[in-house]
Write a protein that holds these residues in place. Structure first.
Motif, PDB file in Angstrom:
ATOM      1  N   CYS A 181       0.917  -1.195  -0.135  1.00 41.89           N
ATOM      2  CA  CYS A 181       0.013   0.053   0.018  1.00 41.89           C
ATOM      3  C   CYS A 181       0.911   1.222   0.087  1.00 41.89           C
ATOM      4  CB  CYS A 181      -0.708   0.128   1.229  1.00 41.89           C
ATOM      5  SG  CYS A 181      -1.737   1.581   1.473  1.00 41.89           S
ATOM      6  N   GLU A 182       0.502   1.947  -0.895  1.00 42.86           N
ATOM      7  CA  GLU A 182       1.462   3.282  -1.149  1.00 42.86           C
ATOM      8  C   GLU A 182       0.649   4.427  -0.878  1.00 42.86           C
ATOM      9  OE1 GLU A 182       4.626   4.163  -4.385  1.00 42.86           O
ATOM     10  OE2 GLU A 182       2.664   5.084  -5.038  1.00 42.86           O
ATOM     11  N   VAL A 183       1.059   5.587   0.044  1.00 44.18           N
ATOM     12  CA  VAL A 183       0.364   6.795   0.178  1.00 44.18           C
ATOM     13  C   VAL A 183       1.138   7.728  -0.041  1.00 44.18           C
ATOM     14  CG1 VAL A 183      -0.963   8.125   2.039  1.00 44.18           C
ATOM     15  CG2 VAL A 183      -1.170   5.469   2.180  1.00 44.18           C
ATOM     16  N   ILE A 184       0.490   8.820  -0.883  1.00 43.13           N
ATOM     17  CA  ILE A 184       1.220  10.063  -1.327  1.00 43.13           C
ATOM     18  C   ILE A 184       0.487  11.149  -0.878  1.00 43.13           C
ATOM     19  CG2 ILE A 184       2.201  11.171  -3.128  1.00 43.13           C
ATOM     20  CD1 ILE A 184       2.188   8.855  -4.741  1.00 43.13           C
ATOM     21  N   ALA A 185       1.203  12.116   0.062  1.00 46.20           N
ATOM     22  CA  ALA A 185       0.419  13.565   0.423  1.00 46.20           C
ATOM     23  C   ALA A 185       0.249  14.333  -0.803  1.00 46.20           C
ATOM     24  CB  ALA A 185       1.322  13.926   1.552  1.00 46.20           C
ATOM     25  N   GLU A 186      -0.524  15.275  -0.637  1.00 45.86           N
ATOM     26  CA  GLU A 186      -1.014  16.336  -1.590  1.00 45.86           C
ATOM     27  C   GLU A 186       0.430  17.405  -1.574  1.00 45.86           C
ATOM     28  OE1 GLU A 186      -1.945  17.845  -3.959  1.00 45.86           O
ATOM     29  OE2 GLU A 186      -3.809  17.144  -4.675  1.00 45.86           O
ATOM     30  N   HIS A 187       0.330  18.171  -2.672  1.00 49.36           N
ATOM     31  CA  HIS A 187       1.271  19.320  -3.001  1.00 49.36           C
ATOM     32  C   HIS A 187       1.172  20.241  -1.452  1.00 49.36           C
ATOM     33  CE1 HIS A 187       2.840  23.021  -4.801  1.00 49.36           C
ATOM     34  NE2 HIS A 187       2.013  23.590  -4.184  1.00 49.36           N
ATOM     35  N   PRO A 188       2.435  20.660  -0.977  1.00 42.43           N
ATOM     36  CA  PRO A 188       3.475  20.944  -1.976  1.00 42.43           C
ATOM     37  C   PRO A 188       4.669  19.722  -1.539  1.00 42.43           C
ATOM     38  CG  PRO A 188       3.680  22.353   0.229  1.00 42.43           C
ATOM     39  CD  PRO A 188       2.545  21.605   0.238  1.00 42.43           C
ATOM     40  N   THR A 189       4.321  18.871  -0.596  1.00 39.84           N
ATOM     41  CA  THR A 189       5.404  18.000  -0.228  1.00 39.84           C
ATOM     42  C   THR A 189       5.296  16.709  -0.999  1.00 39.84           C
ATOM     43  OG1 THR A 189       3.954  16.674   1.218  1.00 39.84           O
ATOM     44  CG2 THR A 189       4.970  18.702   2.381  1.00 39.84           C
ATOM     45  N   PHE A 190       4.122  16.281  -1.428  1.00 42.01           N
ATOM     46  CA  PHE A 190       4.164  15.132  -2.274  1.00 42.01           C
ATOM     47  C   PHE A 190       4.871  13.775  -1.294  1.00 42.01           C
ATOM     48  CE2 PHE A 190       3.136  18.018  -5.684  1.00 42.01           C
ATOM     49  CZ  PHE A 190       1.827  17.536  -5.668  1.00 42.01           C
ATOM     50  N   ARG A 191       4.709  13.979  -0.230  1.00 43.79           N
ATOM     51  CA  ARG A 191       5.510  12.824   0.460  1.00 43.79           C
ATOM     52  C   ARG A 191       4.827  11.580   0.485  1.00 43.79           C
ATOM     53  NH1 ARG A 191       5.850  12.249   7.131  1.00 43.79           N
ATOM     54  NH2 ARG A 191       7.318  10.502   7.042  1.00 43.79           N
ATOM     55  N   THR A 192       5.876  10.475   0.115  1.00 44.75           N
ATOM     56  CA  THR A 192       5.451   9.219  -0.193  1.00 44.75           C
ATOM     57  C   THR A 192       5.843   8.275   0.700  1.00 44.75           C
ATOM     58  OG1 THR A 192       5.408   9.623  -2.469  1.00 44.75           O
ATOM     59  CG2 THR A 192       5.433   7.403  -1.947  1.00 44.75           C
ATOM     60  N   GLU A 193       4.822   7.437   1.054  1.00 43.52           N
ATOM     61  CA  GLU A 193       5.232   6.119   2.162  1.00 43.52           C
ATOM     62  C   GLU A 193       4.597   4.928   1.904  1.00 43.52           C
ATOM     63  OE1 GLU A 193       4.873   6.811   6.305  1.00 43.52           O
ATOM     64  OE2 GLU A 193       6.162   8.561   6.633  1.00 43.52           O
ATOM     65  N   ALA A 194       5.187   3.721   2.120  1.00 51.71           N
ATOM     66  CA  ALA A 194       4.535   2.590   1.593  1.00 51.71           C
ATOM     67  C   ALA A 194       4.755   1.442   2.670  1.00 51.71           C
ATOM     68  CB  ALA A 194       4.967   1.933   0.253  1.00 51.71           C
ATOM     69  N   ALA A 195       3.807   0.517   2.974  1.00 51.62           N
ATOM     70  CA  ALA A 195       4.080  -0.556   3.895  1.00 51.62           C
ATOM     71  C   ALA A 195       3.611  -1.799   3.034  1.00 51.62           C
ATOM     72  CB  ALA A 195       3.248  -0.521   5.256  1.00 51.62           C
ATOM     73  N   THR A 196       4.452  -3.083   3.203  1.00 42.09           N
ATOM     74  CA  THR A 196       4.052  -4.251   2.624  1.00 42.09           C
ATOM     75  C   THR A 196       3.492  -5.455   3.564  1.00 42.09           C
ATOM     76  OG1 THR A 196       6.389  -5.029   2.772  1.00 42.09           O
ATOM     77  CG2 THR A 196       5.570  -3.775   0.928  1.00 42.09           C
ATOM     78  N   ALA A 197       2.865  -6.473   3.002  1.00 44.48           N
ATOM     79  CA  ALA A 197       2.436  -7.643   3.788  1.00 44.48           C
ATOM     80  C   ALA A 197       2.496  -8.790   2.632  1.00 44.48           C
ATOM     81  CB  ALA A 197       1.486  -7.668   4.448  1.00 44.48           C
ATOM     82  N   HIS A 198       2.761 -10.092   3.233  1.00 47.36           N
ATOM     83  CA  HIS A 198       2.881 -11.253   2.347  1.00 47.36           C
ATOM     84  C   HIS A 198       1.484 -12.179   2.374  1.00 47.36           C
ATOM     85  CE1 HIS A 198       4.273 -14.936   0.413  1.00 47.36           C
ATOM     86  NE2 HIS A 198       5.055 -14.141  -0.297  1.00 47.36           N
ATOM     87  N   LEU A 199       1.103 -12.455   1.267  1.00 51.78           N
ATOM     88  CA  LEU A 199      -0.071 -13.333   1.433  1.00 51.78           C
ATOM     89  C   LEU A 199       0.395 -14.775   0.418  1.00 51.78           C
ATOM     90  CD1 LEU A 199      -3.030 -14.639   1.461  1.00 51.78           C
ATOM     91  CD2 LEU A 199      -3.542 -13.253  -0.660  1.00 51.78           C
ATOM     92  N   THR A 200      -0.070 -15.949   1.312  1.00 49.90           N
ATOM     93  CA  THR A 200       0.185 -17.228   0.386  1.00 49.90           C
ATOM     94  C   THR A 200      -1.076 -17.872   0.233  1.00 49.90           C
ATOM     95  OG1 THR A 200       2.222 -17.533   1.525  1.00 49.90           O
ATOM     96  CG2 THR A 200       1.305 -19.482   0.693  1.00 49.90           C
ATOM     97  N   VAL A 201      -1.396 -18.391  -0.966  1.00 57.63           N
ATOM     98  CA  VAL A 201      -2.648 -18.951  -1.466  1.00 57.63           C
ATOM     99  C   VAL A 201      -2.392 -20.590  -1.240  1.00 57.63           C
ATOM    100  CG1 VAL A 201      -4.459 -19.059  -3.092  1.00 57.63           C
ATOM    101  CG2 VAL A 201      -3.424 -16.962  -2.619  1.00 57.63           C
ATOM    102  N   LEU A 202      -3.297 -21.146  -0.603  1.00 59.02           N
ATOM    103  CA  LEU A 202      -3.041 -22.695  -0.787  1.00 59.02           C
ATOM    104  C   LEU A 202      -3.888 -23.449  -1.809  1.00 59.02           C
ATOM    105  CD1 LEU A 202      -3.081 -23.213   3.243  1.00 59.02           C
ATOM    106  CD2 LEU A 202      -0.989 -22.953   1.700  1.00 59.02           C
ATOM    107  N   SER A 203      -3.470 -24.390  -2.344  1.00 63.02           N
ATOM    108  CA  SER A 203      -4.400 -25.120  -3.324  1.00 63.02           C
ATOM    109  C   SER A 203      -5.423 -25.857  -2.590  1.00 63.02           C
ATOM    110  CB  SER A 203      -3.435 -25.858  -4.228  1.00 63.02           C
ATOM    111  OG  SER A 203      -2.800 -26.969  -3.408  1.00 63.02           O
ATOM    112  N   GLU A 204      -5.224 -26.372  -1.336  1.00 63.38           N
ATOM    113  CA  GLU A 204      -6.182 -27.130  -0.611  1.00 63.38           C
ATOM    114  C   GLU A 204      -6.161 -26.846   0.919  1.00 63.38           C
ATOM    115  OE1 GLU A 204      -3.661 -31.438  -0.555  1.00 63.38           O
ATOM    116  OE2 GLU A 204      -5.573 -31.119  -1.895  1.00 63.38           O
ATOM    117  N   GLN A 205      -7.087 -27.280   1.479  1.00 62.24           N
ATOM    118  CA  GLN A 205      -7.220 -27.165   2.892  1.00 62.24           C
ATOM    119  C   GLN A 205      -6.351 -28.155   3.562  1.00 62.24           C
ATOM    120  OE1 GLN A 205      -9.079 -25.218   4.377  1.00 62.24           O
ATOM    121  NE2 GLN A 205      -9.133 -25.689   6.511  1.00 62.24           N
ATOM    122  N   PRO A 206      -5.231 -27.697   4.602  1.00 58.44           N
ATOM    123  CA  PRO A 206      -4.172 -28.645   5.067  1.00 58.44           C
ATOM    124  C   PRO A 206      -4.892 -29.743   5.636  1.00 58.44           C
ATOM    125  CG  PRO A 206      -3.853 -26.289   5.531  1.00 58.44           C
ATOM    126  CD  PRO A 206      -5.219 -26.461   4.953  1.00 58.44           C
TER     127      PRO A 206
END
Length: 281
Positions: free
Chosen positions: A116-141
């Motif tokens: 997810c990337e967030v950008i603030a408005e003018h005049p700073t246009f400061r940009t920050e982002a944060a990440t997370a990982h998802l694993t999709v399983l083909s079947e129920q364990p």
């Protein structure tokens, strides 16, 4: 010209410092489930706080590819969702500090990093982002495996059970194992974590006397968790009641003694009656 120069300096040097001198954080958190199943759906949440600065844009990426964009200043089309063959995207709701999406019709290709990337408005246009990982399983364990155990325990025994993930669990996954007895999670001093052939194992050690004191029977549950998904295997623990056996033995002995006394009294009565009849003759 002078205003332009000052704006340029402000844009290059400003880093979002608050009145107390502490740098502010735009992105407050990203919430993505660790695991999901093929064909299922998951929520994606991005929390942000601009501290009075307007939002210029908020974007979601999957493995570096943009699939969602929100630009408040775009009057005609503020939301842009890119079509995808690996999942569907629906905006659940949006506030001044949060955007929540729902990914549906998940495929194995949906596995990966979500940013997810967030950008603030003018005049700073400061940009920050944060990440997370998802694993999709083909079947129920599969269910976890519980090893050891007896049909009935003596009060002096120590009950030992070991829980392991299934032998054919997907490689690279690290499930969490937990023991619960009577629905209550067992304390750390009653369990021991080991590793065998890169598979974790959690061993439960429980005095049988504790089960006896609780009624003589209790359910032991091994719970395996993968993200929000959990599977359990159970064992019913039974312990003999020694005091019941003792009471039964004493009751049985007392009954035999009472029966012998009754027979003796009956025999003496018959002998006495026979003697009286003989004297009368």
């Amino acid at each position: 010209m002078r205003d332009f120069v000052w704006s340029a300096i402000f844009l290059l040097c400003y880093k979002g410092v608050g009145v107390d001198g502490v740098e502010q954080t735009l992105v407050r958190g990203v919430h993505v489930p660790s695991f999901a199943l093929v064909g299922g759906h998951v929520p994606l949440e991005c929390h942000y706080r601009l501290n009075g600065t307007p939002l210029y844009s908020l974007k979601w990426y999957h493995n570096g590819t943009e699939f969602y964009r929100y630009v408040p200043t775009e009057r005609v089309r503020p939301i842009n969702i890119q079509p995808s063959l690996i999942f569907s995207v629906t905006e659940q709701y949006r506030t001044e500090e949060r955007v929540v999406l729902s990914l549906g019709r998940l495929t194995l290709g949906a596995t990966g990093e979500y940013r997810c990337e967030v950008i603030a408005e003018h005049p700073t246009f400061r940009t920050e982002a944060a990440t997370a990982h998802l694993t999709v399983l083909s079947e129920q364990p599969s269910l976890p495996l519980v090893e050891g155990g007896e049909e009935v325990y003596a009060p002096s025994d120590v009950i030992t059970l070991t829980c392991r993930p299934p032998q054919h669990s997907p490689p690279g996954y690290a499930p969490t194992l937990t023991w619960l007895v009577g629905g209550v999670q067992v304390r750390q001093d009653k369990v021991k974590m080991t590793t065998r052939r890169q598979r974790p194992a959690l061993t439960l050690s429980l005095p049988a006397r504790q089960v006896e004191a609780g009624g003589g029977s209790v359910r032991a549950e091994c719970r395996m968790s993968l993200g929000k998904h959990s599977l359990s295997a159970y064992r019913i623990l039974r312990v003999r009641h020694t005091h019941r056996a003792l009471v039964t033995t004493l009751h049985s002995g007392a009954s035999e003694k009472a029966s012998s006394t009754l027979c003796l009294r009956l025999a003496l009565t018959l002998i006495l009656m026979a003697h009286v009849s003989y004297v009368a003759l």
